[in-house]
Design an enzyme around this catalytic site. Structure first.
Site, PDB file in Angstrom:
ATOM      1  N   HIS A 186      84.297 -48.318  93.765  1.00  0.00           N
ATOM      2  CA  HIS A 186      84.812 -48.114  95.000  1.00  0.00           C
ATOM      3  C   HIS A 186      85.681 -46.824  95.046  1.00  0.00           C
ATOM      4  CE1 HIS A 186      86.775 -49.182  98.339  1.00  0.00           C
ATOM      5  NE2 HIS A 186      87.968 -48.612  98.058  1.00  0.00           N
ATOM      6  N   GLU A 412      68.042 -53.905  97.685  1.00  0.00           N
ATOM      7  CA  GLU A 412      69.046 -53.586  96.533  1.00  0.00           C
ATOM      8  C   GLU A 412      68.909 -54.695  95.501  1.00  0.00           C
ATOM      9  OE1 GLU A 412      72.904 -53.059  98.361  1.00  0.00           O
ATOM     10  OE2 GLU A 412      72.696 -54.640  99.541  1.00  0.00           O
ATOM     11  N   ASP A 436      73.447 -51.029  94.089  1.00  0.00           N
ATOM     12  CA  ASP A 436      73.191 -52.518  93.676  1.00  0.00           C
ATOM     13  C   ASP A 436      71.684 -52.659  93.130  1.00  0.00           C
ATOM     14  OD1 ASP A 436      75.508 -53.959  94.196  1.00  0.00           O
ATOM     15  OD2 ASP A 436      75.192 -53.737  96.232  1.00  0.00           O
ATOM     16  N   ARG A 446      78.501 -52.982  88.170  1.00  0.00           N
ATOM     17  CA  ARG A 446      78.602 -51.544  88.502  1.00  0.00           C
ATOM     18  C   ARG A 446      80.183 -51.210  88.414  1.00  0.00           C
ATOM     19  NH1 ARG A 446      77.409 -51.849  94.943  1.00  0.00           N
ATOM     20  NH2 ARG A 446      78.800 -50.210  95.138  1.00  0.00           N
ATOM     21  N   CYS A 483      70.519 -45.077 101.140  1.00  0.00           N
ATOM     22  CA  CYS A 483      71.888 -44.848 101.695  1.00  0.00           C
ATOM     23  C   CYS A 483      72.753 -45.105 100.240  1.00  0.00           C
ATOM     24  CB  CYS A 483      72.198 -45.846 102.653  1.00  0.00           C
ATOM     25  SG  CYS A 483      72.222 -47.575 102.046  1.00  0.00           S
TER      26      CYS A 483
HETATM   27  C1  PEP Z   1      74.190 -49.640  97.646  1.00  0.00           C
HETATM   28  O1  PEP Z   1      74.458 -50.588  97.082  1.00  0.00           O
HETATM   29  O2  PEP Z   1      73.690 -48.833  97.129  1.00  0.00           O
HETATM   30  C2  PEP Z   1      75.040 -49.496  98.901  1.00  0.00           C
HETATM   31  C3  PEP Z   1      74.595 -48.570  99.494  1.00  0.00           C
HETATM   32  O3  PEP Z   1      75.689 -50.409  99.457  1.00  0.00           O
HETATM   33  P1  PEP Z   1      77.371 -50.571  98.824  1.00  0.00           P
HETATM   34  O4  PEP Z   1      77.553 -49.354  97.675  1.00  0.00           O
HETATM   35  O5  PEP Z   1      78.197 -50.654  99.659  1.00  0.00           O
HETATM   36  O6  PEP Z   1      77.036 -52.057  97.974  1.00  0.00           O
HETATM   37 MG    MG Z   2      75.090 -52.701  97.960  1.00  0.00          MG
END
Ligand code: PEP
Ligand code: MG
Length: 558
Positions: A186, A412, A436, A446, A483
């Site tokens: 985060h 993911e 993910d 992660r 993304c």
């Molecule tokens: C991901 O998991 O790559 C993603 C874009 O979603 P988040 O990081 O919000 O889990």
């Molecule tokens: Mg994700």
């Protein structure tokens, strides 16, 4: 203290400023009877501490304004609750010290709340926060959470949870340095969104004293305590040179031979619109809707959702909205997973949570459909954490029922990538969540900094999964964007394009670098770089092999 501290740079740029440390857990006051017999003084001390906490919360709320003010005002009321004060004084009369009495009194209420159903259970975290603040006052230790400061500072912490950062004043934070966390934590995502340098997995950072001047390099991952004037000037000059190169180009994303790759922004709400537009985002590729509702203990109303969604939909020609991704690293108070999950990242998170709270998904889809009414915007809606064709089918059906014409899924989970053909038959588009996808492909949480190597998006196994999903989408004539944070790396952006990915979505500040890297190479070079990367056996090998096929990166300093 070493001359330089090393961590992993996760958000580029350099910044210098004084350290402010986010304090850790407040210790539990020792159990047992107190030594002094002065009951009246102990009572007064406890009640004064509760009042101080109430006043402080109110004052912070007034400064933050908006939604945060209501949340903090409610917390202030809890601190000043007469019922609570009664239990505290009773405990002191029984012989406990003021800190222990406060601690035990809160725990009595905590246990009752935890048993009182989903809504009340979600308030337990609020109660714990007030308890820790009151105990900190009584023990004379620092209050938990983000420090207060009148001047801009470098925030140093063990790690940052979404709730810690909800009240951060972006104008005050020059850089982040955390002991834990990886490239997709985060902290990393937030720092990139704010455009401030960040270093994570910096083992010794908690030894930096408050007020120490530090120079933070979010590209190399170096943190230098007490930098010299010369070092500060050199860092400044380097930052300006890089900004000049990246500021030079604008316009839509495309390779040198004109293959279009729309460059989109990842946003967390209307506050990110300005940065996305100023960095030339062609649209939004990931609107993380849960970021709007962190710290909330009740579900937002459909009207409230509609108005924030509309603000975003009015600003861009195309927007991909992700339905709430609660659970694991993004806990939402009003969407609690079952308490007995031993491993929340493998439990009911993302789309799975809607099996237990179906009304929240249908409400969100309705709010989105209404928000887009009358606007000239291409709204696409996607679900996080989709596992198979059956889940895809039911999500697409829910979107259609709400009147949403474009419904997609995030890839993911490795199973979804392996059977992407089945999902492509049901969905209108894919978006690859490489953060993910790496976590689940490598069985590496992660949030654990010691496992950061597995979060490296250059891992050939991850590239293989991307190739599978992009190939299946292409065969079905569907779009397949990325993304996850992988899209923000200029060299990897070229590799992903070579793998068949059709758009790249990232934190706004990463857009100029990726745009420049694509413009400097042909589609054929991107494909060769992708093949070279997949032939490697590890992430470093893949990075080196791909860069050898992308000669335009070094001259741009990318
Ligand atoms: C991901 O998991 O790559 C993603 C874009 O979603 P988040 O990081 O919000 O889990
Ligand atoms: Mg994700």
């Amino acid at each position: 203290m070493p001359e330089v501290l090393h961590g992993t740079g996760v958000s580029p740029g350099v910044a210098a400023g004084p350290v402010r440390t986010m304090s850790g857990a407040v210790p539990e006051p020792p159990a047992g009877r107190r030594d002094t017999g002065d009951t009246a003084a102990e009572r007064a001390r406890a009640l004064a501490a509760l009042d101080t906490v109430g006043a402080d919360l109110e004052e912070r709320g007034a400064r933050a304004g908006g939604e945060a003010r209501d949340v903090l005002a409610a917390q202030a009321m809890m601190a000043r609750d007469p019922g609570l004060a009664g239990v505290v004084t009773d405990r002191i009369d029984e012989g406990l010290s003021a800190p222990r009495a406060v601690y035990e009194a809160f725990n009595t209420f905590r246990a009752a709340l935890a048993r009182a159903g989903e809504y009340m259970a979600a308030r337990v975290a609020d109660l714990d926060d007030i308890r820790d603040r009151a105990v900190a006052v009584l023990l004379g230790v620092a209050a938990p959470g983000v420090p207060d400061s009148d001047e801009p500072f470098v925030l140093v912490a063990r790690d940052l949870a979404p709730a810690d950062t909800a009240l951060l004043d972006p104008a005050k934070v020059l850089a982040f340095v955390t002991r834990d966390g990886g490239p997709t934590s985060h902290t990393a995502i937030l720092a990139r969104a704010m455009g401030v340098p960040a270093v994570v997995a910096c083992g010794d950072c908690m030894d930096l004293g408050d007020g120490t001047m530090v120079l933070v390099d979010g590209t190399s991952g170096e943190v230098r305590p007490d930098p010299t004037e010369q070092e500060l000037a050199a860092a400044q000059a380097e930052a300006e040179a890089r900004a000049a190169v990246l500021g030079a180009g604008a316009g839509p994303g495309a390779t040198a031979d004109g293959h279009r790759v729309p460059l989109l922004a990842n946003i967390g709400g209307p506050k990110d619109i300005e940065a996305a537009l100023s960095c030339g985002a062609e649209g939004v590729g990931l609107f993380r809707t849960e970021f709007l509702f962190l710290g909330r203990t009740t579900a937002p109303s459909e009207e409230e959702q509609e108005s924030v969604y509309r603000a975003v939909l009015e600003a861009f020609p195309s927007v991909v909205v992700r339905t709430l991704d609660a659970g694991a690293d993004k806990p939402l108070g009003f969407l609690p997973p079952p308490d007995d999950e031993p491993n929340p990242a493998l439990g009911e998170r993302g789309l799975r949570l809607f099996h237990t709270h179906p009304g929240v998904l249908t409400g969100q889809l309705r709010a989105l459909a209404r928000a887009a009414e009358g606007l000239d915007v291409r709204l696409q809606v996607m679900a996080p954490m989709v596992t198979d064709a059956e889940e895809t089918r039911s999500f697409v059906a829910a979107c259609r029922a709400a009147g949403l014409s474009r419904a997609g899924v995030m890839i993911e989970i490795p199973a979804a990538a392996l059977r992407a053909g089945d999902l492509a038959a049901e969905a209108d588009f894919f978006s690859l969540g490489t953060n993910d996808l790496a976590q689940y492909a490598f069985a590496a949480d992660r949030q654990i900094s010691g496992l950061a190597r597995f979060q490296d998006p250059w891992q050939p196994a991850l590239l293989d999964l991307v190739a599978l999903a992009a190939g299946a989408a292409g065969a079905a004539g569907k779009d397949c964007g990325v993304c996850g944070e992988a899209a923000a790396d200029p060299a990897l952006g070229c590799v992903l394009t070579g793998l068949g990915v059709t758009s790249l979505s990232m934190s706004a500040r990463a857009l100029p670098g990726v745009r420049a890297a694509l413009a400097a190479h042909t589609l054929d070079q991107c494909r060769k770089a992708a093949e070279a990367a997949r032939r490697a056996t590890d992430a470093d090998g893949a990075r080196t092999a791909a860069r050898a096929e992308l000669p335009g990166l070094d001259p741009l300093g990318l």
